[in-house]
Design an enzyme around this catalytic site. Structure first.
Site, PDB file in Angstrom:
ATOM      1  N   ASP A  84     -23.029  32.786  -1.332  1.00 11.60           N
ATOM      2  CA  ASP A  84     -22.397  32.689  -0.004  1.00 11.60           C
ATOM      3  C   ASP A  84     -23.004  33.716   0.946  1.00 11.60           C
ATOM      4  OD1 ASP A  84     -20.519  31.784   1.939  1.00 11.60           O
ATOM      5  OD2 ASP A  84     -19.185  33.448   1.455  1.00 11.60           O
ATOM      6  N   ASN A 106     -23.897  24.236  -8.361  1.00 11.54           N
ATOM      7  CA  ASN A 106     -24.092  23.777  -9.738  1.00 11.54           C
ATOM      8  C   ASN A 106     -24.568  24.959 -10.577  1.00 11.54           C
ATOM      9  OD1 ASN A 106     -23.461  20.963  -9.663  1.00 11.54           O
ATOM     10  ND2 ASN A 106     -25.299  20.674  -8.427  1.00 11.54           N
ATOM     11  N   ARG A 129     -23.168  21.514  15.876  1.00 12.54           N
ATOM     12  CA  ARG A 129     -22.683  22.833  15.480  1.00 12.54           C
ATOM     13  C   ARG A 129     -22.824  23.083  13.981  1.00 12.54           C
ATOM     14  NH1 ARG A 129     -16.802  23.163  17.014  1.00 12.54           N
ATOM     15  NH2 ARG A 129     -17.006  25.319  16.367  1.00 12.54           N
TER      16      ARG A 129
END
Lengths: 159, 159
Positions: A84, A106, A129
């Site tokens: 992330d 995965n 966006r």
């Protein structure tokens, strides 16, 4: 053409969510960026590099002993955290203020605790966006594929 | 019929990966379960409850100030960590030794730092060695949906 990115940059992305209740001031004074919250050598040891021409962000990561899931291996959440952070950095440096909307990971093989891995991410496309960023997590010699992920970020309207 | 689960249970799931290089012993002696690696009050404060009849696991979570992503809100990786832990607990208590194969998270709204949320997970189906577990993350009053996720776990062959 890789450029070192200070981890402070993500902290500096101050965004206003008009309909979210703000946190009380006291805990905020203690707040730390999650991937930098563990002591040196115990948690996330990483550096990121961004290629502005190709819209790619690379992260070199060594996950310390406090990131354990199954004994001897990184917790899936620790892997998700650095994925992330890396795809997020790629999205921020390409699109400005963004928020993760989707993360699809995965997990191919478990990552041994304290091993060094490389996360290679790139911007795949922009639709209005929406920013689509994908990545993989490999061993340093690129012989072992540990994880693959796709992500969707949405640009935030500063108003 | 909810039962309190000790967080030690996940740590005790010792699994052998024959073709993964084991970690050196020294860092293992320092190893900590990732969601329990931050000091009390600063990181993941949570308790899980499992319903064995309905194959559901509920997690009550308060994410502390060290879990920050965007200023004032939880890092996506911290949310992913507790989602992985909760659906993982549901999978382990239903299927025994398992590993996360896929985690797909939709982040609907940012979660304010230090707020209390509920993660409701349930086993959706079992297909051979595959277990499908889904969950959502809501405010305590269930009026705000923060995140939704699906996951796939694969049972590990103990041999």
């Amino acid at each position: 053409s890789y450029k070192f990115i200070s981890s402070k940059r993500l902290e500096e992305v101050k965004i206003f969510f008009p309909d979210s209740k703000p946190v009380k001031e006291e805990p905020l004074s203690q707040a730390r960026l999650f991937p930098r919250s563990l002591e040196e050598g115990l948690g996330f040891e990483y550096a990121m590099f961004h290629n502005q021409v190709e819209n790619r962000t690379v992260c070199i990561l060594q996950g310390g002993p406090y990131l354990q899931g199954i004994p001897g291996f990184l917790h899936g959440g620790a892997i998700a955290t650095m994925i992330d952070s890396t795809v997020g950095m790629c999205a921020v440096l390409t699109g400005g203020a963004v928020m993760t909307a989707n993360l699809n990971i995965n997990f191919r093989r478990p990552i041994p605790l304290c091993s060094v891995v490389v996360i290679n991410s790139q911007l795949d496309k922009i639709e209005g966006r929406k920013l689509f960023v994908s990545c993989n997590v490999q061993s340093l010699d690129e012989k072992t594929l540990y994880s693959e992920a796709t992500s969707l970020f949405v640009k935030l309207d500063p108003k």
